[in-house]
Design a protein around this motif. Structure first.
Motif, PDB file in Angstrom:
ATOM      1  N   ALA A 213       0.834  -1.205   0.000  1.00 32.51           N
ATOM      2  CA  ALA A 213       0.000   0.000   0.000  1.00 32.51           C
ATOM      3  C   ALA A 213       0.868   1.254   0.000  1.00 32.51           C
ATOM      4  O   ALA A 213       1.970   1.279   0.556  1.00 32.51           O
ATOM      5  CB  ALA A 213      -0.915   0.000   1.225  1.00 32.51           C
ATOM      6  N   VAL A 214       0.342   2.277  -0.643  1.00 32.87           N
ATOM      7  CA  VAL A 214       1.000   3.582  -0.690  1.00 32.87           C
ATOM      8  C   VAL A 214       0.114   4.595   0.013  1.00 32.87           C
ATOM      9  O   VAL A 214      -1.067   4.348   0.289  1.00 32.87           O
ATOM     10  CB  VAL A 214       1.272   4.021  -2.141  1.00 32.87           C
ATOM     11  N   ALA A 215       0.689   5.755   0.299  1.00 36.92           N
ATOM     12  CA  ALA A 215      -0.070   6.851   0.917  1.00 36.92           C
ATOM     13  C   ALA A 215       0.615   8.162   0.545  1.00 36.92           C
ATOM     14  O   ALA A 215       1.760   8.174   0.071  1.00 36.92           O
ATOM     15  CB  ALA A 215      -0.130   6.676   2.435  1.00 36.92           C
ATOM     16  N   ASP A 216      -0.094   9.255   0.746  1.00 36.27           N
ATOM     17  CA  ASP A 216       0.485  10.575   0.485  1.00 36.27           C
ATOM     18  C   ASP A 216       1.439  10.946   1.618  1.00 36.27           C
ATOM     19  O   ASP A 216       1.073  10.891   2.796  1.00 36.27           O
ATOM     20  CB  ASP A 216      -0.624  11.630   0.365  1.00 36.27           C
ATOM     21  N   MET A 217       2.649  11.325   1.251  1.00 39.33           N
ATOM     22  CA  MET A 217       3.648  11.717   2.235  1.00 39.33           C
ATOM     23  C   MET A 217       3.479  13.201   2.606  1.00 39.33           C
ATOM     24  O   MET A 217       2.755  13.954   1.948  1.00 39.33           O
ATOM     25  CB  MET A 217       5.054  11.475   1.685  1.00 39.33           C
ATOM     26  N   THR A 218       4.157  13.617   3.659  1.00 39.55           N
ATOM     27  CA  THR A 218       4.050  15.012   4.128  1.00 39.55           C
ATOM     28  C   THR A 218       4.610  16.005   3.112  1.00 39.55           C
ATOM     29  O   THR A 218       4.199  17.161   3.081  1.00 39.55           O
ATOM     30  CB  THR A 218       4.806  15.185   5.464  1.00 39.55           C
ATOM     31  N   ASP A 219       5.534  15.539   2.257  1.00 44.94           N
ATOM     32  CA  ASP A 219       6.104  16.440   1.250  1.00 44.94           C
ATOM     33  C   ASP A 219       5.269  16.488  -0.032  1.00 44.94           C
ATOM     34  O   ASP A 219       5.665  17.101  -1.022  1.00 44.94           O
ATOM     35  CB  ASP A 219       7.542  16.027   0.922  1.00 44.94           C
ATOM     36  N   GLY A 220       4.102  15.790  -0.014  1.00 41.74           N
ATOM     37  CA  GLY A 220       3.223  15.821  -1.177  1.00 41.74           C
ATOM     38  C   GLY A 220       3.419  14.670  -2.143  1.00 41.74           C
ATOM     39  O   GLY A 220       2.602  14.468  -3.050  1.00 41.74           O
ATOM     40  N   SER A 221       4.488  13.910  -1.972  1.00 40.99           N
ATOM     41  CA  SER A 221       4.729  12.767  -2.855  1.00 40.99           C
ATOM     42  C   SER A 221       3.937  11.551  -2.382  1.00 40.99           C
ATOM     43  O   SER A 221       3.380  11.540  -1.284  1.00 40.99           O
ATOM     44  CB  SER A 221       6.224  12.433  -2.885  1.00 40.99           C
TER      45      SER A 221
END
Length: 263
Positions: A213-221
């Motif tokens: 699974a992926v998710a949105d990181m704090t840097d927007g990526s």
């Protein structure tokens, strides 16, 4: 002279009477045109409504018949359906035994692993008068083509969004996108719930479930937050018995979790 004139007038009167004397006869057919077979119409409508019922029932029965393979099924024509079920059960059991406690449980060399698998496939092929390719196709397609017919486009997950899935042999690879939860622990465990729910929903037709699974990181990526593989014995336990979904991480293989979620 008067006699001639009188005779002429008499002839004209007779002639006029002959020309106009047939008028009443032309009006008689008008009464018969009004009558129409109105009462017969409902019978025709009923016949039209009842006609389609028979063909519809026949089509439904044919579609739901588990012993009929679709024309585009890669296993169609290899053997009769019952034989293919038996072959799949036998090769599946031999593979599981070898991977759990036989030679395949300790062998790591790819070429030797392939040779050991081929040995088991040939063993079943000879027992049923089939070829190596026949048994291999039955095994890789899940018996009667269950893996071939699997709908990869409409997988539903309990948490987050389903992104894509691929089948590799008898394994399925699922990719999802999740959202942060109240705590890091809850963010991690929602993935365990996703996989357990998937296995219960779609059955244990796969020998392995690979999930990440992926998710949105704090840097927007967008970045990967978790990845793990569920082996066949765990899949069977989840599908057929009680299992602590929130503890799946203790039973999976190749578990990787984003370090920041472990804090």
């Amino acid at each position: 002279m008067k006699t001639k004139v009188f005779m002429l007038l008499l002839c004209c009167t007779v002639a006029l009477a002959g020309c106009g004397g047939s008028k009443p006869a032309a009006e008689e057919p008008a009464e018969e045109v009004v009558e129409a077979p109105v009462e017969e119409a409902p019978a025709e409508e009923e016949a039209q409504e009842e006609a389609p019922e028979e063909p519809v029932e026949e089509k439904v029965e044919e579609k739901n018949d588990p012993n009929v393979l679709a024309d585009d099924n890669p296993l169609k024509g290899i053997a009769d359906v019952e034989t293919m079920r038996t072959v799949y059960e036998e090769i599946d059991e031999l593979m599981n035994q070898s991977y759990m406690e036989g030679p395949l449980s300790t062998e790591t060399d790819p070429e030797k692993v392939e040779a050991l698998e081929d040995e088991l496939i040939n063993q079943v092929a000879e027992a049923h008068g089939l070829t190596y390719d026949n048994v291999r196709d039955i095994y890789l397609n899940g018996g009667l083509g269950a893996l071939y017919n699997f709908d990869l486009e409409n997988i539903k997950l309990d948490h987050g969004d389903f992104l894509e899935a691929h089948i590799n042999g008898t394994s399925i690879i699922i990719k999802a996108k999740i959202q942060p939860n109240l705590t890091n622990d809850m963010t991690i465990k929602q993935n365990y719930f996703n996989v357990c729910s998937f296995i219960r929903e779609y059955g244990n037709i796969f020998h392995e479930v690979q999930y990440w699974a992926v998710a949105d990181m704090t840097d927007g990526s967008e970045g990967k937050v978790i990845q793990f593989d569920v082996p066949r014995d765990v899949i069977d336990t989840i599908a057929t018995g009680d299992f602590p979904d929130n503890q799946l991480g203790n039973y999976v293989e190749n578990l990787w979790i984003l370090p920041s979620l472990l804090n």
